[in-house]
Design a protein around this motif. Structure first.
Motif, PDB file in Angstrom:
ATOM      1  N   THR A  22       5.276  -6.461  -1.441  1.00  0.00           N
ATOM      2  CA  THR A  22       5.838  -6.776  -0.136  1.00  0.00           C
ATOM      3  C   THR A  22       5.728  -8.277   0.162  1.00  0.00           C
ATOM      4  OG1 THR A  22       5.692  -6.281   2.231  1.00  0.00           O
ATOM      5  CG2 THR A  22       3.625  -6.312   1.015  1.00  0.00           C
ATOM      6  N   ASP A  23       6.537  -8.721   1.076  1.00  0.00           N
ATOM      7  CA  ASP A  23       6.416 -10.095   1.562  1.00  0.00           C
ATOM      8  C   ASP A  23       5.705 -10.130   2.914  1.00  0.00           C
ATOM      9  OD1 ASP A  23       7.672 -11.369  -0.592  1.00  0.00           O
ATOM     10  OD2 ASP A  23       9.642 -10.860   0.201  1.00  0.00           O
ATOM     11  N   GLU A  24       5.414  -8.957   3.492  1.00  0.00           N
ATOM     12  CA  GLU A  24       4.751  -8.851   4.793  1.00  0.00           C
ATOM     13  C   GLU A  24       3.262  -8.584   4.569  1.00  0.00           C
ATOM     14  OE1 GLU A  24       3.403  -8.771   8.349  1.00  0.00           O
ATOM     15  OE2 GLU A  24       5.492  -9.330   7.966  1.00  0.00           O
ATOM     16  N   PRO A  25       2.371  -9.541   4.878  1.00  0.00           N
ATOM     17  CA  PRO A  25       0.952  -9.375   4.546  1.00  0.00           C
ATOM     18  C   PRO A  25       0.289  -8.156   5.178  1.00  0.00           C
ATOM     19  CG  PRO A  25       1.270 -11.279   5.977  1.00  0.00           C
ATOM     20  CD  PRO A  25       2.633 -10.812   5.572  1.00  0.00           C
ATOM     21  N   ASN A  26       0.667  -7.796   6.394  1.00  0.00           N
ATOM     22  CA  ASN A  26      -0.005  -6.659   7.025  1.00  0.00           C
ATOM     23  C   ASN A  26       0.369  -5.324   6.403  1.00  0.00           C
ATOM     24  OD1 ASN A  26      -1.628  -8.101   8.672  1.00  0.00           O
ATOM     25  ND2 ASN A  26      -0.413  -7.816  10.524  1.00  0.00           N
ATOM     26  N   GLU A  27       1.426  -5.280   5.604  1.00  0.00           N
ATOM     27  CA  GLU A  27       1.764  -4.027   4.922  1.00  0.00           C
ATOM     28  C   GLU A  27       0.711  -3.667   3.874  1.00  0.00           C
ATOM     29  OE1 GLU A  27       5.761  -3.603   3.484  1.00  0.00           O
ATOM     30  OE2 GLU A  27       6.594  -4.436   5.331  1.00  0.00           O
ATOM     31  N   ILE A  28       0.010  -4.665   3.325  1.00  0.00           N
ATOM     32  CA  ILE A  28      -1.029  -4.326   2.348  1.00  0.00           C
ATOM     33  C   ILE A  28      -2.212  -3.643   3.027  1.00  0.00           C
ATOM     34  CG2 ILE A  28      -0.381  -6.053   0.617  1.00  0.00           C
ATOM     35  CD1 ILE A  28      -2.734  -7.763   1.634  1.00  0.00           C
ATOM     36  N   ALA A  29      -2.506  -4.034   4.275  1.00  0.00           N
ATOM     37  CA  ALA A  29      -3.580  -3.363   5.018  1.00  0.00           C
ATOM     38  C   ALA A  29      -3.163  -1.941   5.369  1.00  0.00           C
ATOM     39  CB  ALA A  29      -3.931  -4.150   6.273  1.00  0.00           C
ATOM     40  N   ALA A  30      -1.912  -1.751   5.763  1.00  0.00           N
ATOM     41  CA  ALA A  30      -1.412  -0.412   6.082  1.00  0.00           C
ATOM     42  C   ALA A  30      -1.407   0.466   4.828  1.00  0.00           C
ATOM     43  CB  ALA A  30      -0.015  -0.498   6.691  1.00  0.00           C
ATOM     44  N   PHE A  31      -1.018  -0.105   3.697  1.00  0.00           N
ATOM     45  CA  PHE A  31      -1.031   0.623   2.413  1.00  0.00           C
ATOM     46  C   PHE A  31      -2.457   1.055   2.078  1.00  0.00           C
ATOM     47  CE2 PHE A  31      -1.294   0.165  -2.350  1.00  0.00           C
ATOM     48  CZ  PHE A  31      -0.620   1.345  -2.660  1.00  0.00           C
ATOM     49  N   GLN A  32      -3.427   0.144   2.234  1.00  0.00           N
ATOM     50  CA  GLN A  32      -4.834   0.476   1.971  1.00  0.00           C
ATOM     51  C   GLN A  32      -5.280   1.651   2.837  1.00  0.00           C
ATOM     52  OE1 GLN A  32      -7.498  -0.084   0.123  1.00  0.00           O
ATOM     53  NE2 GLN A  32      -8.963   0.907   1.485  1.00  0.00           N
ATOM     54  N   ARG A  33      -4.988   1.572   4.117  1.00  0.00           N
ATOM     55  CA  ARG A  33      -5.430   2.636   5.037  1.00  0.00           C
ATOM     56  C   ARG A  33      -4.822   3.985   4.655  1.00  0.00           C
ATOM     57  NH1 ARG A  33      -4.110  -1.428   9.672  1.00  0.00           N
ATOM     58  NH2 ARG A  33      -6.137  -2.364  10.053  1.00  0.00           N
ATOM     59  N   ARG A  34      -3.505   4.009   4.411  1.00  0.00           N
ATOM     60  CA  ARG A  34      -2.837   5.272   4.037  1.00  0.00           C
ATOM     61  C   ARG A  34      -3.409   5.808   2.726  1.00  0.00           C
ATOM     62  NH1 ARG A  34       1.805   2.279   5.243  1.00  0.00           N
ATOM     63  NH2 ARG A  34       2.195   2.053   3.031  1.00  0.00           N
ATOM     64  N   HIS A  35      -3.519   4.931   1.732  1.00  0.00           N
ATOM     65  CA  HIS A  35      -3.961   5.364   0.412  1.00  0.00           C
ATOM     66  C   HIS A  35      -5.408   5.861   0.458  1.00  0.00           C
ATOM     67  CE1 HIS A  35      -3.392   5.658  -3.890  1.00  0.00           C
ATOM     68  NE2 HIS A  35      -4.626   5.172  -4.038  1.00  0.00           N
ATOM     69  N   TYR A  36      -6.269   5.166   1.170  1.00  0.00           N
ATOM     70  CA  TYR A  36      -7.669   5.582   1.266  1.00  0.00           C
ATOM     71  C   TYR A  36      -7.785   6.920   1.988  1.00  0.00           C
ATOM     72  CZ  TYR A  36     -12.661   5.538   2.020  1.00  0.00           C
ATOM     73  OH  TYR A  36     -13.983   5.885   2.023  1.00  0.00           O
TER      74      TYR A  36
END
Length: 119
Positions: A22-36
């Motif tokens: 992604t080019d949107e940095p906060n999507e990596i935090a959202a991905f982490q939360r969903r995946h965890y």
């Protein structure tokens, strides 16, 4: 050499062999939360192109946020904080846990969802 553009941020779970580009940095935090939440696995940043105006030299979370505040109006994206802390050896999940811990002691606040400021 490929002319295809690469995403600025790539987060990977090595246990599940899934990633997010992604080019949107906060999507990596959202991905982490969903995946965890679904797997219990932490994800790691494989690539982060920060494009910061000034290098961040601090090592503690609050100091990093304070330095980044000078480069962002209305709060620092959590994904950018995670990328900087990744350079200091923390995974995205470890950074999110540390953010929660520091917020609970009053060192950080969220001027809006998923954006940080330091007291």
């Amino acid at each position: 050499m490929s002319t295809q553009e690469q995403a600025s941020y790539v987060a990977v779970c090595s246990e599940c062999d899934v990633d997010l580009q992604t080019d949107e940095p906060n999507e990596i935090a959202a991905f982490q939360r969903r995946h965890y939440r679904v797997t219990g696995h932490d994800v790691k940043l494989e690539r982060a192109e920060l494009n910061l105006e000034e290098e961040v030299t601090g090592s503690d979370l609050k100091g990093v946020v304070r330095q980044l505040e000078e480069q962002y109006e209305n709060g620092v994206p959590i994904g950018v904080v995670a990328a900087v802390m990744n350079e200091r050896g923390l995974t995205i999940g470890e950074t999110l846990d540390k953010i929660h811990e520091v917020r609970m002691t009053g060192g950080l606040y969220e001027p809006r969802d998923d954006y940080l400021g330091a007291f």
